[in-house]
Write a protein that holds these residues in place. Structure first.
Motif, PDB file in Angstrom:
ATOM      1  N   SER A  67       0.907  -1.177   0.020  1.00  0.00           N
ATOM      2  CA  SER A  67       0.052  -0.022  -0.066  1.00  0.00           C
ATOM      3  C   SER A  67       0.788   1.280   0.059  1.00  0.00           C
ATOM      4  O   SER A  67       1.789   1.291   0.846  1.00  0.00           O
ATOM      5  N   TYR A  68       0.643   2.275  -0.930  1.00  0.00           N
ATOM      6  CA  TYR A  68       1.157   3.609  -1.049  1.00  0.00           C
ATOM      7  C   TYR A  68       0.258   4.471  -0.379  1.00  0.00           C
ATOM      8  O   TYR A  68      -0.975   4.599  -0.746  1.00  0.00           O
ATOM      9  N   VAL A  69       0.666   5.008   0.694  1.00  0.00           N
ATOM     10  CA  VAL A  69      -0.067   6.041   1.611  1.00  0.00           C
ATOM     11  C   VAL A  69       0.658   7.551   1.127  1.00  0.00           C
ATOM     12  O   VAL A  69       1.678   7.780   1.137  1.00  0.00           O
ATOM     13  N   TYR A  70      -0.438   8.297   0.894  1.00  0.00           N
ATOM     14  CA  TYR A  70      -0.131   9.887   0.469  1.00  0.00           C
ATOM     15  C   TYR A  70      -1.088  10.667   1.086  1.00  0.00           C
ATOM     16  O   TYR A  70      -2.142  10.672   1.101  1.00  0.00           O
TER      17      TYR A  70
ATOM     18  N   TYR B 205      -6.425  15.465   2.553  1.00  0.00           N
ATOM     19  CA  TYR B 205      -6.765  14.172   2.513  1.00  0.00           C
ATOM     20  C   TYR B 205      -5.693  13.355   2.797  1.00  0.00           C
ATOM     21  O   TYR B 205      -4.447  13.722   2.314  1.00  0.00           O
ATOM     22  N   ILE B 206      -6.177  12.000   3.190  1.00  0.00           N
ATOM     23  CA  ILE B 206      -4.963  11.080   3.045  1.00  0.00           C
ATOM     24  C   ILE B 206      -5.635   9.900   2.215  1.00  0.00           C
ATOM     25  O   ILE B 206      -6.674   9.277   2.260  1.00  0.00           O
ATOM     26  N   GLY B 207      -4.899   9.451   1.248  1.00  0.00           N
ATOM     27  CA  GLY B 207      -5.171   8.478   0.076  1.00  0.00           C
ATOM     28  C   GLY B 207      -4.282   7.337   0.443  1.00  0.00           C
ATOM     29  O   GLY B 207      -3.165   7.302   0.818  1.00  0.00           O
ATOM     30  N   GLU B 208      -4.618   6.114  -0.117  1.00  0.00           N
ATOM     31  CA  GLU B 208      -4.162   4.818   0.130  1.00  0.00           C
ATOM     32  C   GLU B 208      -4.546   3.883  -1.409  1.00  0.00           C
ATOM     33  O   GLU B 208      -5.739   3.710  -1.344  1.00  0.00           O
ATOM     34  N   ASP B 209      -3.352   3.280  -1.921  1.00  0.00           N
ATOM     35  CA  ASP B 209      -3.826   2.498  -3.264  1.00  0.00           C
ATOM     36  C   ASP B 209      -2.742   1.540  -2.957  1.00  0.00           C
ATOM     37  O   ASP B 209      -1.552   1.592  -2.503  1.00  0.00           O
ATOM     38  N   ALA B 210      -3.011   0.347  -3.359  1.00  0.00           N
ATOM     39  CA  ALA B 210      -2.272  -0.980  -3.163  1.00  0.00           C
ATOM     40  C   ALA B 210      -1.765  -1.350  -4.777  1.00  0.00           C
ATOM     41  O   ALA B 210      -2.484  -1.061  -5.824  1.00  0.00           O
ATOM     42  N   TYR B 211      -0.443  -1.990  -4.716  1.00  0.00           N
ATOM     43  CA  TYR B 211       0.075  -1.945  -5.867  1.00  0.00           C
ATOM     44  C   TYR B 211       1.076  -3.377  -5.942  1.00  0.00           C
ATOM     45  O   TYR B 211       1.361  -3.891  -4.644  1.00  0.00           O
ATOM     46  N   MET B 212       0.930  -4.264  -6.854  1.00  0.00           N
ATOM     47  CA  MET B 212       1.458  -5.550  -6.760  1.00  0.00           C
ATOM     48  C   MET B 212       3.167  -5.686  -7.266  1.00  0.00           C
ATOM     49  O   MET B 212       3.479  -4.975  -7.908  1.00  0.00           O
TER      50      MET B 212
ATOM     51  N   ILE C 133       0.923  16.571  -3.527  1.00  0.00           N
ATOM     52  CA  ILE C 133       1.244  15.741  -2.202  1.00  0.00           C
ATOM     53  C   ILE C 133       2.315  16.180  -1.323  1.00  0.00           C
ATOM     54  O   ILE C 133       3.392  16.543  -1.573  1.00  0.00           O
ATOM     55  N   SER C 134       1.690  16.189  -0.079  1.00  0.00           N
ATOM     56  CA  SER C 134       2.497  16.727   0.988  1.00  0.00           C
ATOM     57  C   SER C 134       3.620  15.653   1.678  1.00  0.00           C
ATOM     58  O   SER C 134       4.648  16.008   2.041  1.00  0.00           O
ATOM     59  N   ASN C 135       2.932  14.299   1.509  1.00  0.00           N
ATOM     60  CA  ASN C 135       3.851  13.307   2.215  1.00  0.00           C
ATOM     61  C   ASN C 135       3.321  12.018   1.657  1.00  0.00           C
ATOM     62  O   ASN C 135       2.148  11.911   1.361  1.00  0.00           O
ATOM     63  N   SER C 136       4.302  11.105   1.506  1.00  0.00           N
ATOM     64  CA  SER C 136       3.877   9.915   1.017  1.00  0.00           C
ATOM     65  C   SER C 136       4.701   8.733   1.621  1.00  0.00           C
ATOM     66  O   SER C 136       6.113   9.123   1.915  1.00  0.00           O
ATOM     67  N   TYR C 137       4.410   7.518   1.768  1.00  0.00           N
ATOM     68  CA  TYR C 137       5.356   6.420   2.082  1.00  0.00           C
ATOM     69  C   TYR C 137       4.737   4.977   2.036  1.00  0.00           C
ATOM     70  O   TYR C 137       3.575   4.984   1.589  1.00  0.00           O
ATOM     71  N   ILE C 138       5.522   3.943   2.127  1.00  0.00           N
ATOM     72  CA  ILE C 138       4.945   2.733   2.083  1.00  0.00           C
ATOM     73  C   ILE C 138       4.206   2.468   3.431  1.00  0.00           C
ATOM     74  O   ILE C 138       4.637   2.899   4.717  1.00  0.00           O
TER      75      ILE C 138
END
Length: 344
Positions: A214-217, A227-234, A285-290
């Motif tokens: 999951s990539y959280v941003y 807002y906080i978004g979250e998307d999963a990648y394979m 996007i102010s911040n992103s992380y695994i």
């Protein structure tokens, strides 16, 4: 164990006393044990038995040949040639040092009779069939002997002599051989461990098996709302390990590893992330992380697969990071995944 080699010096005597001294000095400086006619006369049948015994006990045979053939036995063969032929018969490592210009040797040190000259000529030809070097004067001979003996002992290692108090008894030798065998077996086992997956890992997800990350941003939309978004990648396990392994060759902290994975994810799924930005009307996007939970799973899985291990290196009190490094098996797997293969 300090080993010394015994070297038998064979030559005529009266005409080569200075040369023999130079040769003995050269041998002593090489920690060799010179042996020769200074210890016994060479024209006595009883002494011939002694000479043969000394040659038998010697590790190397050294011949010096100049202008004289030397005294002979009843059959007309010179004692120096007898010594040479005996050394050949006993398969001793032999090196001959022949005067470079016999014609320039003063007459008092040269054969006077035609018979002596002919025998010397034939003996010289015989000596040249084996390893030989040339010399011009005593000093030159000493230097040539030093260089040649170093080469000879390397090319033809011999038994040599050691101090009695350094000799290993039979029981100790057996114990040493047993330890050497055990050491060899342990090395083979260690090498196998370095290239073999740990027992039980065949039941774990690995290799080309897939995992969602999951990539959280954190972002601000066009209405300046946060807002906080979250998307999963394979990803596959091989893919994950291939990306982070080079950073673990020495060692790497967890924060850096997480950033490496995040940056790889952003590059790989760049188009998908751009599309999300458009759909969500993201301005910034102010911040992103695994996702931390995902990173912990990755870390535990790679450890369980025997690919990474925690670094125990001592650090300053202020350094509170957790550091990881490759295991020997992990290093092997990394090489298989990352190293560029030959296209042939």
């Amino acid at each position: 164990m300090d080993k010394r080699y015994q070297v038998f010096i064979s030559s005529t005597f009266e005409d080569l006393q200075e040369e023999r001294k130079e040769v003995m000095q050269a041998l002593l400086e090489l920690d060799c044990i010179p042996a020769g006619m200074e210890l016994f006369p060479a024209s006595n049948d009883d002494q011939w038995t002694l000479i043969k015994r000394v040659i038998d006990d010697s590790d190397y045979y050294l011949l010096i040949l100049a202008g004289r053939y030397g005294s002979t036995n009843d059959e007309g063969m010179g004692y120096t040639e007898m010594e040479y032929r005996y050394a050949v018969e006993k398969n001793k490592p032999i090196i001959s040092f022949l005067h470079k210009n016999p014609g320039a040797i003063q007459s008092s040190k040269s054969e006077q009779s035609l018979d002596g000259k002919e025998k010397l000529k034939l003996f010289r030809e015989l000596a040249q069939k084996k390893m030989n070097k040339f010399w011009t004067n005593p000093d030159d001979l000493g230097s040539v002997v030093s260089r040649s003996m170093i080469r000879l002992t390397k090319d033809y290692p011999a038994t040599g002599w050691v101090r009695a108090d350094e000799i290993v008894d039979e029981n100790s030798m057996k114990e040493i051989l047993l330890l050497q065998k055990e050491n060899s077996e342990l090395k083979e086992k260690l090498q196998s461990l370095n290239t073999t997956a740990p027992v039980g890992t065949d039941k774990l997800s690995q290799g080309e098996d897939e995992i969602d990350i999951s990539y959280v941003y954190h972002y601000i939309n066009t209405q300046d709302k946060e807002y906080i978004g979250e998307d999963a990648y394979m990803f596959t396990w091989n893919e994950i390990f291939r990306i982070i392994a080079p950073y673990l060759i020495d060692e790497c902290d967890e924060s850096t590893l997480s950033k490496v994975l995040k940056n790889y994810l952003k590059d790989k799924y760049y188009d998908a992330i751009v599309l999300i930005k458009q759909q969500e009307k993201i301005k910034k996007i102010s911040n992103s992380y695994i996702k931390p939970e995902n990173f912990q799973v990755i870390k535990v899985q790679l450890k369980a697969l025997g690919l990474i291990q925690k670094s125990l290196k001592n650090r300053s009190v202020k350094d509170t990071f957790n550091y990881w490094k490759l295991t020997p098996y992990g290093d092997y797997v990394m090489t298989q995944l990352v190293a560029i293969k030959n296209k042939k």
